[in-house]
Design a protein around this motif. Structure first.
Motif, PDB file in Angstrom:
ATOM      1  N   ASN A 278       0.829  -1.207   0.000  1.00  0.00           N
ATOM      2  CA  ASN A 278       0.000   0.000   0.000  1.00  0.00           C
ATOM      3  C   ASN A 278       0.869   1.264   0.000  1.00  0.00           C
ATOM      4  O   ASN A 278       1.624   1.500   0.942  1.00  0.00           O
ATOM      5  CB  ASN A 278      -0.894  -0.015   1.242  1.00  0.00           C
ATOM      6  N   PRO A 279       0.799   2.084  -1.055  1.00  0.00           N
ATOM      7  CA  PRO A 279       1.667   3.272  -1.145  1.00  0.00           C
ATOM      8  C   PRO A 279       1.297   4.375  -0.159  1.00  0.00           C
ATOM      9  O   PRO A 279       2.064   5.315   0.015  1.00  0.00           O
ATOM     10  CB  PRO A 279       1.469   3.736  -2.588  1.00  0.00           C
ATOM     11  N   PRO A 289       2.202   7.813  -7.019  1.00  0.00           N
ATOM     12  CA  PRO A 289       2.114   6.418  -7.467  1.00  0.00           C
ATOM     13  C   PRO A 289       1.336   6.290  -8.767  1.00  0.00           C
ATOM     14  O   PRO A 289       0.454   7.090  -9.072  1.00  0.00           O
ATOM     15  CB  PRO A 289       1.363   5.728  -6.322  1.00  0.00           C
ATOM     16  N   ASN A 290       1.666   5.273  -9.510  1.00  0.00           N
ATOM     17  CA  ASN A 290       0.982   4.997 -10.771  1.00  0.00           C
ATOM     18  C   ASN A 290      -0.491   4.684 -10.514  1.00  0.00           C
ATOM     19  O   ASN A 290      -0.817   3.966  -9.574  1.00  0.00           O
ATOM     20  CB  ASN A 290       1.664   3.794 -11.445  1.00  0.00           C
ATOM     21  N   PRO A 291      -1.409   5.210 -11.333  1.00  0.00           N
ATOM     22  CA  PRO A 291      -2.834   4.906 -11.155  1.00  0.00           C
ATOM     23  C   PRO A 291      -3.143   3.413 -11.134  1.00  0.00           C
ATOM     24  O   PRO A 291      -4.044   2.974 -10.427  1.00  0.00           O
ATOM     25  CB  PRO A 291      -3.490   5.582 -12.356  1.00  0.00           C
ATOM     26  N   ALA A 292      -2.381   2.617 -11.896  1.00  0.00           N
ATOM     27  CA  ALA A 292      -2.591   1.166 -11.913  1.00  0.00           C
ATOM     28  C   ALA A 292      -2.338   0.558 -10.534  1.00  0.00           C
ATOM     29  O   ALA A 292      -2.968  -0.436 -10.164  1.00  0.00           O
ATOM     30  CB  ALA A 292      -1.684   0.520 -12.953  1.00  0.00           C
ATOM     31  N   LEU A 293      -1.416   1.156  -9.769  1.00  0.00           N
ATOM     32  CA  LEU A 293      -1.157   0.705  -8.405  1.00  0.00           C
ATOM     33  C   LEU A 293      -2.256   1.176  -7.462  1.00  0.00           C
ATOM     34  O   LEU A 293      -2.751   0.420  -6.620  1.00  0.00           O
ATOM     35  CB  LEU A 293       0.206   1.221  -7.933  1.00  0.00           C
ATOM     36  N   LEU A 294      -2.677   2.412  -7.617  1.00  0.00           N
ATOM     37  CA  LEU A 294      -3.673   2.991  -6.724  1.00  0.00           C
ATOM     38  C   LEU A 294      -5.023   2.295  -6.813  1.00  0.00           C
ATOM     39  O   LEU A 294      -5.796   2.311  -5.851  1.00  0.00           O
ATOM     40  CB  LEU A 294      -3.837   4.487  -7.024  1.00  0.00           C
ATOM     41  N   VAL A 295      -5.298   1.674  -7.956  1.00  0.00           N
ATOM     42  CA  VAL A 295      -6.552   0.939  -8.115  1.00  0.00           C
ATOM     43  C   VAL A 295      -6.700  -0.107  -7.008  1.00  0.00           C
ATOM     44  O   VAL A 295      -7.786  -0.305  -6.460  1.00  0.00           O
ATOM     45  CB  VAL A 295      -6.608   0.255  -9.499  1.00  0.00           C
ATOM     46  N   HIS A 296      -5.589  -0.753  -6.655  1.00  0.00           N
ATOM     47  CA  HIS A 296      -5.624  -1.827  -5.665  1.00  0.00           C
ATOM     48  C   HIS A 296      -5.842  -1.307  -4.246  1.00  0.00           C
ATOM     49  O   HIS A 296      -6.198  -2.080  -3.357  1.00  0.00           O
ATOM     50  CB  HIS A 296      -4.329  -2.640  -5.727  1.00  0.00           C
ATOM     51  N   ARG A 298      -7.598   1.713  -3.564  1.00  0.00           N
ATOM     52  CA  ARG A 298      -8.534   2.817  -3.722  1.00  0.00           C
ATOM     53  C   ARG A 298      -9.292   3.109  -2.430  1.00  0.00           C
ATOM     54  O   ARG A 298      -9.526   4.270  -2.075  1.00  0.00           O
ATOM     55  CB  ARG A 298      -9.515   2.486  -4.848  1.00  0.00           C
ATOM     56  N   ASP A 299      -9.667   2.059  -1.690  1.00  0.00           N
ATOM     57  CA  ASP A 299     -10.425   2.243  -0.455  1.00  0.00           C
ATOM     58  C   ASP A 299      -9.627   3.028   0.587  1.00  0.00           C
ATOM     59  O   ASP A 299     -10.198   3.789   1.366  1.00  0.00           O
ATOM     60  CB  ASP A 299     -10.846   0.890   0.119  1.00  0.00           C
TER      61      ASP A 299
END
Length: 323
Positions: A278-279, A289-296, A298-299
């Motif tokens: 978790n970044p 952080p890359n949006p592709a990482l933030l998807v995981h 998001r909560d």
């Protein structure tokens, strides 16, 4: 030839033909302008995204990957004590302010209040740990009286402020976000019992040196470019840290939760598994952080935005393509 202009033969202001004068090459000039404009927009968007991310994640503390590797090997401290070292590091002030331990409101953390901050009930256990900190030079005392002993932190372990050029170049920096680390350490359940023990939280801190700066995944050589990164599998990670079964490590990773939200997640396909961190808890990049990482995670972003008093639907709270 300068970009955006072409040589020409043309009359001067008196109507005479003069060699060597220049007129704009409109086609090249437009292309150049569009490129510059796109680069400028990308820069501003990146800056905005970074500011937004750091506003959400809050203040952070630097530590060095090399220092965590040393701490992992240091047999003088137990896993629980290593977690307490990481927790105390979140309270260090900027180096130009003396690297004291202080609360966010500016109040100094004095020796006689440290046991309470660490939530160690046993006085003997506390002093055993405290004396180790002093003996190893992680902590030093500045005495102004029997009940007024200031605590200075060794910047080798944690620091705030500008990192050295070598640390940046060697990708040796780790950022841990103060409030999230403290929440992990201090969180209680409805019965007032600690959600995490320091011993269990060490699972998070021991893997920090293996986080890749760009993708926040655990890999063998995080200093390499992402396309040369070799993700660490659960069995490999378990073997590195002495777990007899990879499933035991997996349980420990998933047990580390930030207010009920994951700190680790595992993405798997037919060929490889990626362990993502978790970044908003720990990050090694100087960019957002890359949006592709933030998807995981998001909560976590939504929770942090809600905590800051923002209202609305989740999609209004967090637009991933903006971050």
């Amino acid at each position: 030839m300068a970009m955006g202009i072409i040589p020409a033969i043309m009359p001067d202001e008196n109507g005479e033909i003069v060699n060597g004068r220049f007129v704009p090459d409109n086609e090249q000039y437009i292309i150049s302008s569009k490129e510059k404009e796109a680069n400028k927009k990308a820069y501003l968007r990146g800056k905005e995204n970074k500011e937004l991310f750091e506003e959400l994640a809050g203040r952070f503390t630097f530590t060095l990957s090399s220092t965590i590797n040393e701490l992992n090997q240091d047999q003088r401290f137990t896993p629980a004590e290593k977690t307490r070292i990481m927790y105390l590091g979140t309270y260090v002030t900027y180096q130009e302010q003396g690297s004291y331990l202080r609360h966010d409101n500016g109040n100094f953390i004095l020796k006689n209040r440290l046991q309470e901050l660490l939530e160690i009930k046993n006085k003997k256990e506390f002093y055993n740990f405290y004396n180790k900190l002093v003996k190893t030079g992680i902590l030093s005392e500045e005495i102004e009286g029997k009940s007024k002993i200031y605590l200075k932190w060794n910047s080798k372990y944690h620091f705030k402020g500008s990192p050295s050029a070598s640390a940046q170049k060697e990708k040796n920096l780790i950022k841990t976000f103060d409030k999230q680390v403290r929440e992990l350490y201090k969180e209680k359940n409805e019965k007032g019992k600690a959600v995490h023990t320091p011993n269990n939280l060490y699972t998070l801190f021991m893997v920090l040196p293996y986080i890749h700066p760009e993708a926040n995944i655990l890999c063998k050589h995080p200093e390499n470019d992402l396309n040369k990164c070799e993700p660490l599998t659960l069995p490999e990670l378990a073997e590195m840290f002495g777990f007899s079964r990879s499933n035991d490590l997996k349980k420990k990773l998933f047990k580390v939760m930030l207010k009920g939200l994951p700190v680790f997640t595992i993405q798997q396909n037919a060929f490889v598994s990626h362990i993502l961190v978790n970044p908003f808890v720990v990050c090694r990049s100087s960019k957002a952080p890359n949006p592709a990482l933030l998807v995981h995670f998001r909560d976590t972003a939504v929770r942090l935005m809600t905590k800051q008093g923002l209202t609305g639907t989740p999609d209004e709270l967090l637009t991933l393509n903006k971050i």
